[in-house]
Design a protein around this motif. Sequence first.
Motif, mmCIF file in Angstrom:
data_model
loop_
_atom_site.group_PDB
_atom_site.id
_atom_site.type_symbol
_atom_site.label_atom_id
_atom_site.label_comp_id
_atom_site.label_asym_id
_atom_site.label_seq_id
_atom_site.Cartn_x
_atom_site.Cartn_y
_atom_site.Cartn_z
ATOM 1 N N VAL A 114 -5.188 -4.662 5.059
ATOM 2 C CA VAL A 114 -4.116 -5.443 4.427
ATOM 3 C C VAL A 114 -3.555 -6.393 5.475
ATOM 4 O O VAL A 114 -3.234 -5.985 6.586
ATOM 5 C CB VAL A 114 -3.002 -4.515 3.898
ATOM 6 N N MET A 141 -0.807 -8.246 -0.836
ATOM 7 C CA MET A 141 -2.009 -7.421 -1.049
ATOM 8 C C MET A 141 -1.662 -5.964 -1.311
ATOM 9 O O MET A 141 -2.544 -5.140 -1.508
ATOM 10 C CB MET A 141 -2.921 -7.505 0.187
ATOM 11 N N LEU A 142 -0.378 -5.641 -1.332
ATOM 12 C CA LEU A 142 0.031 -4.239 -1.490
ATOM 13 C C LEU A 142 0.184 -3.822 -2.953
ATOM 14 O O LEU A 142 0.800 -2.800 -3.237
ATOM 15 C CB LEU A 142 1.333 -3.984 -0.736
ATOM 16 N N GLY A 200 -0.052 -2.004 -6.195
ATOM 17 C CA GLY A 200 -0.509 -0.662 -6.524
ATOM 18 C C GLY A 200 -0.371 0.328 -5.377
ATOM 19 O O GLY A 200 -0.741 1.490 -5.518
ATOM 20 N N ALA A 201 0.161 -0.120 -4.246
ATOM 21 C CA ALA A 201 0.233 0.746 -3.072
ATOM 22 C C ALA A 201 1.371 1.757 -3.184
ATOM 23 O O ALA A 201 2.321 1.564 -3.932
ATOM 24 C CB ALA A 201 0.428 -0.100 -1.822
ATOM 25 N N THR A 202 1.218 2.828 -2.437
ATOM 26 C CA THR A 202 2.296 3.800 -2.287
ATOM 27 C C THR A 202 3.047 3.437 -1.014
ATOM 28 O O THR A 202 2.441 3.314 0.046
ATOM 29 C CB THR A 202 1.721 5.215 -2.180
ATOM 30 N N ASP A 232 0.536 4.055 1.898
ATOM 31 C CA ASP A 232 -0.254 2.931 2.394
ATOM 32 C C ASP A 232 0.563 2.088 3.354
ATOM 33 O O ASP A 232 0.014 1.353 4.155
ATOM 34 C CB ASP A 232 -0.709 2.069 1.217
#
Lengths: 365, 361
Positions: free
Chosen positions: B159, B164-165, B167-169, B214
């Motif tokens: 990343v 670009m994050l 859906g990230a946790t 993430d």
Amino acid sequence: MRPAADRRAAIAQGAALGLTAVVVWWLARNTSVSLAQRGLTLGFGFLGHPANFEIGDTWWLSFSPADSIGRAILVGLLNTALVSALGCVLAIIVGFIAGILRLSPNPALRGLIRAAVEIVRNTPLLLLLLFLAASLHELPPPQHALTPLHGVFLSDRGLVLPAMTIGGWTIVLAAATVIALALRRRLGGWIAPAVLGVATLVSAAVHPPAVAVAQLRGFNFAGGVTLSPELAALLAALVLHQSAHISEVVRGAVLAVPRGQRDAAGALGMSRWQTLRLVVMPVALRAMVPLLATNCVSLIKNSSLAVAIGFPDVVSILNTAGNQTGHSIETMLIMIAVYLSLSLLVAAALGRYNAHLLRTGSALS
Amino acid sequence: MRRAARLGMWRRAERLAAAVGVAAALAACTESAPGASPNEPGGGGATPTLSAIRARGAVKCGITEGAGFATPDDAGRWRGFDVDFCRALGVALFDDPDKVQFIPYTQEQRFSGLQSGEVDVLVNGTTITSSRALRQHFHFGPIYFYDGQGFLVAKSSKVTKASMLDGATICVQQGTTTELNLTDFARRNKITFHPVVMEDLRAAVGALAGGRCDAISQDGAGLATTRTMLQHPADYVVLPDRISKEPIAAVMRTGDDAWLEIVNWVFHATVQAEEFGIDQKNAAQFAQTTDPSIRRFLGLEPGATDGLGLDPQWTLHVIEKVGNYKDIFDRNLGPATPLGIDRGLNKLWTDGGLLYSPPFR
């Protein structure tokens, strides 16, 4: 007691009550005056404001940042209720098994259970919680998730299960069938349950249950139902911790049953299992129930440690809400009210069950 | 906002104690408030805080632990960027950097601590926001650190920018503006994320290292601190994006004007000293200067800060004993430290940054 002593006791209690009331009134008045001096006002209007924060785990109730703070708190409350209810039931089951096994005639099994109980009982719950959470983080990342069954994924993001959607009427009819089965003697036999059962099947055929399997997309799985590692770690820690305590309660209660009762059952030719189920347990249960209630209440309160590992329980969300809005006194009051009512609710429920036991004199009938 | 790295073992008990403390202190305050003398030396009206500080003989400063900002050293002495500004207040009032009592708070406890009168000032990386000023009724000192919220990710995640994050946790720390900024950022950019809100920063660091999260989102300076907490800092990178403005300032209760002015001008003095080129090493030489503006600033000629009721040469003492802004920054956060934070916006206005002191005249 003599009337004079009675009166003295009444006067002393009245004085203590009056003094407490004065202190509480003084504290409340000064607090409100001080708050007013600082331009702060107590009020619950902020509950209607948009939350503007996201919640990780939501069960039963959907949530988006545009929803109100009140709804966020409700989501947290449901999360706490979920953990507490599952935790209590599982802790009692595990505790019972462990308690009974500790009385086993097999010394190896007895020693093993004893060691496990002592280790868990003497470890601080927070440590257990952090340890379990850290262990779950060691699972593989989503890209390399374990798939024990089709559609089931186990990774460091949690356990992802396929989501099943069932028509609303099917659920209602199925529930009605179960109730009719339970009441079949009063409803005049098998006709009602049979009709409802057929209706359930018809409804299920018209709106067949759909199963959605989760897909890996980018960082995480999309679709499906996720059991988060935080929820799993919290539940596991609470159940382990509390069941160790419960097993001691069970063991103590069983040991408290007079030896003669067992001998008498043996003389009647009952097996060990029959003796336990029909003679020992009904007596032991009476001693146990109040202590089980205490253990459930502790479990509920202990669930507030969730904030340490990031599970959004009611305390975590109230903390966030209090911090973002500055209404920390109000959120503290809500917190007190929530835990007080949850504890009273559990105490009342198990109290009623206990009264039932005492009235009927038999536990497992 | 940023950093709080203590292990949360006693956090729960502390929070309850803090809540009880707030209630008790608020209750007690009505009794004590009218007792303050109406005219402080150098005061502008009733200043209960300043008279309490003078009576106590020390400033009570609320801090939040974090590498570079406030950490105890091997000898148990508090050190850091925030700590040095607290010490500057001690020097201004008592000519002694040790006339400061440090009270460490978590992000959640800090405002209750200030409101209840447990501390005189918070120097712990609090972001100025309108609702804190207007709804929670706090006064802020000058901005002493310009920051913005960013992300720390593993290099292996590939990343390179915040968008670009999707859906990230993302792990965040409880009780900060971070959560709100993150939510706003996601809504603005039509991306989704899954928050994991931890009370303890160490738990969040563990979650990032273990792959549960993430990214960690915090203020930029906090991320630099957090990165040093990871076992292999070189495997992680702070993304260049800043998704918010985080102007950091000292926080005080309202209604203490003389105290507010002292805090304001002590912060300004560190910046002004850097602008004049007066630092900890050369400060003594400036006693012979003939530059009238520097003479006024250092209290060699009367007039510039008389109204504060401090020693006329308090600025000189602050620079000698604590340093100018550059001294304080370089010692605690600069490239020579493990944090290696670039001054960026925190350069003087004459060097293209935003630090700007009103004139001392």
